[in-house]
Design a protein around this motif. Structure first.
Motif, mmCIF file in Angstrom:
data_model
loop_
_atom_site.group_PDB
_atom_site.id
_atom_site.type_symbol
_atom_site.label_atom_id
_atom_site.label_comp_id
_atom_site.label_asym_id
_atom_site.label_seq_id
_atom_site.Cartn_x
_atom_site.Cartn_y
_atom_site.Cartn_z
ATOM 1 N N THR A 56 -6.896 -0.583 7.100
ATOM 2 C CA THR A 56 -6.976 -1.221 5.782
ATOM 3 C C THR A 56 -6.175 -2.524 5.799
ATOM 4 O O THR A 56 -6.668 -3.584 5.395
ATOM 5 C CB THR A 56 -6.418 -0.267 4.697
ATOM 6 O OG1 THR A 56 -7.225 0.912 4.664
ATOM 7 C CG2 THR A 56 -6.394 -0.927 3.330
ATOM 8 N N SER A 83 -1.950 4.392 7.689
ATOM 9 C CA SER A 83 -2.211 5.480 8.637
ATOM 10 C C SER A 83 -2.825 4.909 9.918
ATOM 11 O O SER A 83 -2.119 4.661 10.891
ATOM 12 C CB SER A 83 -3.129 6.515 7.977
ATOM 13 O OG SER A 83 -3.481 7.502 8.902
ATOM 14 N N SER A 84 -4.109 4.622 9.911
ATOM 15 C CA SER A 84 -4.705 3.957 11.089
ATOM 16 C C SER A 84 -4.349 2.468 11.090
ATOM 17 O O SER A 84 -4.543 1.790 12.092
ATOM 18 C CB SER A 84 -6.225 4.110 11.063
ATOM 19 O OG SER A 84 -6.776 3.311 10.032
ATOM 20 N N GLY A 85 -3.892 1.957 9.946
ATOM 21 C CA GLY A 85 -3.569 0.526 9.816
ATOM 22 C C GLY A 85 -4.799 -0.338 9.585
ATOM 23 O O GLY A 85 -4.681 -1.541 9.369
ATOM 24 N N ASP A 115 0.859 -1.186 0.000
ATOM 25 C CA ASP A 115 0.000 0.000 0.000
ATOM 26 C C ASP A 115 0.893 1.233 0.000
ATOM 27 O O ASP A 115 2.057 1.163 0.408
ATOM 28 C CB ASP A 115 -0.919 -0.009 1.229
ATOM 29 C CG ASP A 115 -2.230 0.732 0.958
ATOM 30 O OD1 ASP A 115 -2.317 1.445 -0.062
ATOM 31 O OD2 ASP A 115 -3.166 0.605 1.765
ATOM 32 N N ASP A 116 0.323 2.343 -0.470
ATOM 33 C CA ASP A 116 1.145 3.554 -0.453
ATOM 34 C C ASP A 116 1.237 4.119 0.965
ATOM 35 O O ASP A 116 2.291 4.583 1.376
ATOM 36 C CB ASP A 116 0.641 4.608 -1.463
ATOM 37 C CG ASP A 116 -0.790 5.068 -1.212
ATOM 38 O OD1 ASP A 116 -1.528 4.366 -0.487
ATOM 39 O OD2 ASP A 116 -1.175 6.132 -1.732
HETATM 40 C C1 R5P Z 1 -6.154 4.582 0.423
HETATM 41 O O1 R5P Z 1 -6.528 5.053 -0.623
HETATM 42 C C2 R5P Z 1 -4.717 4.334 0.697
HETATM 43 O O2 R5P Z 1 -4.083 3.661 -0.343
HETATM 44 C C3 R5P Z 1 -4.525 3.565 1.990
HETATM 45 O O3 R5P Z 1 -5.117 2.298 1.837
HETATM 46 C C4 R5P Z 1 -5.123 4.264 3.161
HETATM 47 O O4 R5P Z 1 -4.744 5.601 3.213
HETATM 48 C C5 R5P Z 1 -4.720 3.547 4.433
HETATM 49 O O5 R5P Z 1 -5.299 4.178 5.534
HETATM 50 P P1 R5P Z 1 -5.525 3.411 6.894
HETATM 51 O O6 R5P Z 1 -4.216 2.834 7.317
HETATM 52 O O7 R5P Z 1 -6.021 4.483 7.825
HETATM 53 O O8 R5P Z 1 -6.569 2.361 6.651
#
Ligand code: R5P
Length: 304
Positions: free
Chosen positions: A225, A221-223, A217-218
């Motif tokens: 995903t 953040s919160s993890g 993933d790019d």
């Molecule tokens: C979404 O479009 C990005 O590619 C990441 O999947 C997303 O920003 C991850 O965010 P988080 O860790 O909060 O789920």
């Protein structure tokens, strides 16, 4: 000769950048006045030289003012150009007004930064509705890509990988990493219901049970995903995945919440974090050096 100036907290990356390019890194003097305002003093060697301000913007709100002060001071002291080297470029998420009255912070932040520096150099910015940074930045920008480095790390460290992209947007990217790593790939479907509420659907993976899943993933953040994908993999009887991300923001409890579901977490050093395994300094040094050698390959080349 370029002068590399790290903003507070970015001395280590700046040191690696300077070493990779054969340049000098000197940290500005910084402190807080008793009322909380920032004091900043640049080294005297700024005049007549290109200055690269190193500031990865993972905590953009407190970082912005010292960065703006450093950029202004560098210009006033005669720097020939001021480049922002921001391995992580913040405020790209809010790229439209989803609800009436919302601030489109991506535009505002781009306008503010464009007023401070002459160029912006970053890696894999989180663009969604904008095709390129040039849509919102008024100064030349350059976007570097970490996918080949991620693929190289996977090929070297993971036996028999299966690359997993967490959402449709990642399809092309995950495909490119898989191709470069010589691995198959699959892509999940993602629905985000809230900042920490993510629903993931994966295709049938029974054919890949002997593979080691690698989530790419790019941003983490919160993890949530990565956690949601890892849970789905577990339900389908695949091994605990590796996670390889470009920007490891890992806000609050993200890493602790993720760790039980995965085998290992790896990130580039765009944001300093214990999971950093993939160094970006040579990539940035090469981009800066190419700009010096050939003005036709100016930093604005790929975005403007
Ligand atoms: C979404 O479009 C990005 O590619 C990441 O999947 C997303 O920003 C991850 O965010 P988080 O860790 O909060 O789920």
């Amino acid at each position: 000769m370029r002068l590399i100036l790290p903003l507070p907290g970015h001395e280590a990356f700046a040191g690696r950048l300077a070493q990779a390019g054969g340049w000098t890194a000197i940290a500005p003097e910084t402190r807080r006045f008793p009322d909380g305002e920032s004091y900043l003093r640049l080294p005297e060697a700024v005049g007549g030289r290109p200055v690269d301000l190193v500031c990865s913007l993972a905590r953009p709100d407190p970082q912005f003012l010292p960065l703006a002060f450093a950029a202004d001071a560098a210009r006033e002291l005669g720097a020939s150009e001021v480049t922002l080297v921001a391995p992580y470029l913040a405020y790209l998420r809010q790229d439209t007004r989803f609800r009436p009255g919302e601030a489109v912070s991506s535009r505002s932040f781009a306008r503010l930064l464009s007023g401070c520096v002459d160029r912006v150099l970053t890696v894999d910015p989180h663009l969604h509705r904008y095709p390129a940074l040039a849509r919102i930045y008024r100064v030349p920008t350059a976007t570097l890509h970490a996918a080949p480095l991620l693929a190289g790390w996977i090929a070297e460290h993971v036996r028999s990988p299966l690359i997993v992209g967490p959402d449709e947007e990642s399809a092309q990217w995950a495909g490119a990493i898989a191709a470069a790593a010589g691995a198959p790939h699959v892509v999940a479907r993602k629905q985000r219901h809230g900042d920490r509420d993510v629903e993931i659907a994966l295709p049938d993976l029974s054919a890949w049970r002997d593979r080691q899943p690698v989530l790419v993933d790019d941003i983490a953040s919160s993890g949530r995903t990565l956690i949601a994908v890892a849970r789905q993999l577990q339900r389908q009887g695949l091994p605990r995945p590796d996670c390889v991300v470009v920007h490891g923001l890992f806000a609050d409890d993200a890493l602790a919440a993720l760790q039980p579901f995965v085998r290992q977490v790896v990130s580039t050093d765009s944001v300093a974090h214990p999971s950093n395994r993939i160094g970006l300094a040579p990539l940035f040094a090469d981009a800066l050096a190419r700009n010096l050698r050939d003005p036709a390959e100016a930093l604005s080349g790929d975005d403007a």
